[in-house]
Every structure is written in structure tokens, then in C-alpha cells.
Enzyme design. Sequence first.
Site, mmCIF file in Angstrom:
data_model
loop_
_atom_site.group_PDB
_atom_site.id
_atom_site.type_symbol
_atom_site.label_atom_id
_atom_site.label_comp_id
_atom_site.label_asym_id
_atom_site.label_seq_id
_atom_site.Cartn_x
_atom_site.Cartn_y
_atom_site.Cartn_z
ATOM 1 N N ARG A 74 0.852 -1.188 0.000
ATOM 2 C CA ARG A 74 0.000 0.000 0.000
ATOM 3 C C ARG A 74 0.889 1.240 0.000
ATOM 4 O O ARG A 74 1.724 1.419 0.887
ATOM 5 C CB ARG A 74 -0.919 0.002 1.219
ATOM 6 N N ASN A 112 -8.958 1.905 -5.729
ATOM 7 C CA ASN A 112 -9.174 3.346 -5.822
ATOM 8 C C ASN A 112 -7.896 4.165 -5.685
ATOM 9 O O ASN A 112 -7.592 5.013 -6.528
ATOM 10 C CB ASN A 112 -10.195 3.772 -4.769
ATOM 11 N N THR A 134 -10.476 -4.840 -6.975
ATOM 12 C CA THR A 134 -10.857 -4.663 -5.571
ATOM 13 C C THR A 134 -12.001 -5.595 -5.230
ATOM 14 O O THR A 134 -12.939 -5.747 -6.024
ATOM 15 C CB THR A 134 -11.282 -3.217 -5.233
ATOM 16 N N ILE A 135 -11.926 -6.207 -4.048
ATOM 17 C CA ILE A 135 -13.051 -7.037 -3.615
ATOM 18 C C ILE A 135 -14.247 -6.160 -3.276
ATOM 19 O O ILE A 135 -15.381 -6.630 -3.235
ATOM 20 C CB ILE A 135 -12.687 -7.911 -2.396
ATOM 21 N N ASP A 136 -14.008 -4.858 -3.049
ATOM 22 C CA ASP A 136 -15.064 -3.958 -2.592
ATOM 23 C C ASP A 136 -16.054 -3.567 -3.690
ATOM 24 O O ASP A 136 -17.144 -3.073 -3.391
ATOM 25 C CB ASP A 136 -14.464 -2.677 -2.014
ATOM 26 N N MET A 178 -16.096 -7.416 4.988
ATOM 27 C CA MET A 178 -15.221 -6.355 4.494
ATOM 28 C C MET A 178 -15.909 -5.529 3.410
ATOM 29 O O MET A 178 -16.948 -5.905 2.871
ATOM 30 C CB MET A 178 -13.912 -6.947 3.951
ATOM 31 N N GLN A 284 -11.547 -13.325 3.242
ATOM 32 C CA GLN A 284 -12.361 -12.875 2.106
ATOM 33 C C GLN A 284 -11.503 -12.448 0.914
ATOM 34 O O GLN A 284 -12.004 -12.329 -0.204
ATOM 35 C CB GLN A 284 -13.269 -11.721 2.542
#
Length: 359
Positions: A74, A112, A134-136, A178, A284
Site C-alpha cells: 500500500r 481506488n 478490488t473485492i469492494d 469487508m 475474504q
Amino acid sequence: MRRIGMLTSGGDCQCLNATMRGVAKSLYNMFDDVEIIGFEDGYKGLMYADYRIMKPEDFSGILTKGGTILGTSRQPFKMMRVPDENGLDKVESMKHTYKKLKLECLVVLGGNGSQKTANLLREEGLNIVSLPKTIDNDLWGTDMTFGFYSAVNIATQAIDCIHTTASSHGRIFIVEIMGHKVGWVTLYAGIAGGADIILLPEIPYDIQVISDAVQRRAKEGKRFSILAVAEGAISKEDASLSKKELKKKKESGMQYPSAAYEIGARLEELTGQEVRVTVPGHTQRGGEPCPYDRVLSTQLGAAAAELIRNQEYGYMVCVKNNEIDKIPLSEIAGKLKYVDPNSAIIRQAKAVGISFGDE
């Protein structure tokens, strides 16, 4: 020799390898003179020229392999213009590495924050093609991100497993899912797993409404209730506060590990029932990608290669209306895609009796 750089940035997910494979195999089939440079640990590898020359065999046998063969890290976007501990200008260093290696293009797989940095490098004159990881599922400009459905599968399995123990003991179970600031994974896993209550960041909850829903189930003879709670779930009370006020409240009040534990404590007080919290956490993100994601990753990777062949740079490959498309990085960088509280899927979930804790 065409030299293409590639990196994976931010949180990992199940389909990074599958997507890189899609890009690489397509490039190898398109060109006889292509060389792929893989940067280790995301933008960090680009900054410090930590890379390796990939071979075709590196991309074989990784379709079903989770994580990322290149590693990731990150690198917060807000810190990109801040020199490192040795005074290194990160942006200039990335540009220097790119030019020193004589790259024709840099392929970025990320979420993002990674897309914002990709757009920054585009603004600095580099040729960029990015892919929505992204898993989001919160990237603006694409209907779907790779990694999302694989995460939904795992979160759903967690809820499925909770059903048996919840029914055996007659308890309230909370499964924290999450998703950062959005509720896509929680929404889909909650519906798929048969959760009775789903709490999303986009729909602030009223704890009394949740308590009433749980107690109503108990009066109907239902021994247990299952709540799918997004890690970013927030109460109506807290949602009405400014960021400064909310921070002050959290500092002065009792600290809970997460929203799920706070909701659990308050429900025990209001209902008198036992509450248990389960946090699947980083499971996840792990394991093998599901079949849907393997197909999507292959499609997105091949589309990225086509953009490179056509010298169409400055785009993120995306999904629009079930078709693979592209969108300018300048249009999507820094924007999040939230669940619409008035969307059809929310109305349909409410129609089958799922409570969102708001009414």
C-alpha cells in the site's frame, strides 16, 4: 523490442494473477518482440527500480492461484508527493525508472488509491493502462471489479456456516464483512446467505429498529437471527455528526474493535439475548478465484492488451452493461461507487423481509 511494465498495487485479491495472465498471454500472442517487466511490491518496485524480467512460463499455471506473484504494497496516494525518509521524490523516481527501462506502457492493477496514482503518472506523461482490482466493487466507472465475486463467495460461506450453530444455540449472530466504506460485498453476501438483517454504510441504522426486528422474529418462534454487517456500518446518530464531532465522540466513549462489536453489545442490552460476532476478515481476500472472476479477469486482461496494441493509453478497462469497455482514468480517479439506497436490489431485498435497520 516492446517493453511493457506491470505491477499490482494495494490490497490483494484472488484474481490478480488471473488478470496478469490475461494481459501477458494476449500480448505474447499479439507480438513476437514483447518483453514484460514485473515490478515487485506495487509502486514501491517502480520507485526503487525493484523489478524482474518476466518469461512466458511465469504466467502459466496461475489462473487459479490467489494473491499476486509480483507482491503488492500500500502506497497511499496522499503521500505520493511527500519525499521518503531519504528525501527521494517518489513521483520523479517512478518516472525515472519508467524511462530508464524504455517502457512503452505501464499496466497497473489496483483499486481506488492505485487508480489515483495511475492517473497522476498519466498526468506526468507516462503511458498507462489500468485494470479494476478490488473485492469492494467500489471503483467508479465500472459495473464490476475482479475479486468481488470471489470475496462474496467466501463471505456467503461464512454466513452459511453460521446458520447451523445459530439455530442450534438460538443466538443472535453478527458476521462482519469487508468492504471499506461501501456495502457491496455485505449486500450480496447477506442476500445470498439468507441474513435476516443487513447493515450497510450507505444506509445508516437505528439500533432500536434492529432490536425490534430481532425481537419480532423471536415472537414468531424463530430461535435465531443473523446480521450481515459491513465493516463501515454507521448509526443514524453518528451519521448526523461531522467528522470532527464523530472523532471526538469515539475518543471520549467506549472503544469497540469494530462496528459489529458495538452493535452486538447494544443488542444484548436491548434484547437480553446472547450475541456472538464472527469476523471472516482477510479470508475474504484469499483462496482461489471463483469461476466468474477467472472469466472476467481473462476478458479484462485481453482488453488491456488490445489497448496497448492500439496505443490507446490513459484508460482503465471496465465493465459496462455486461460488455468490456474502457473509460479515461481522468474520469474515474478518486471517485467511489456506492450502493444506492433506492436501487432495485435494495427494494427487492426488503420485499422478501430483509431489514436494513433503517425503518
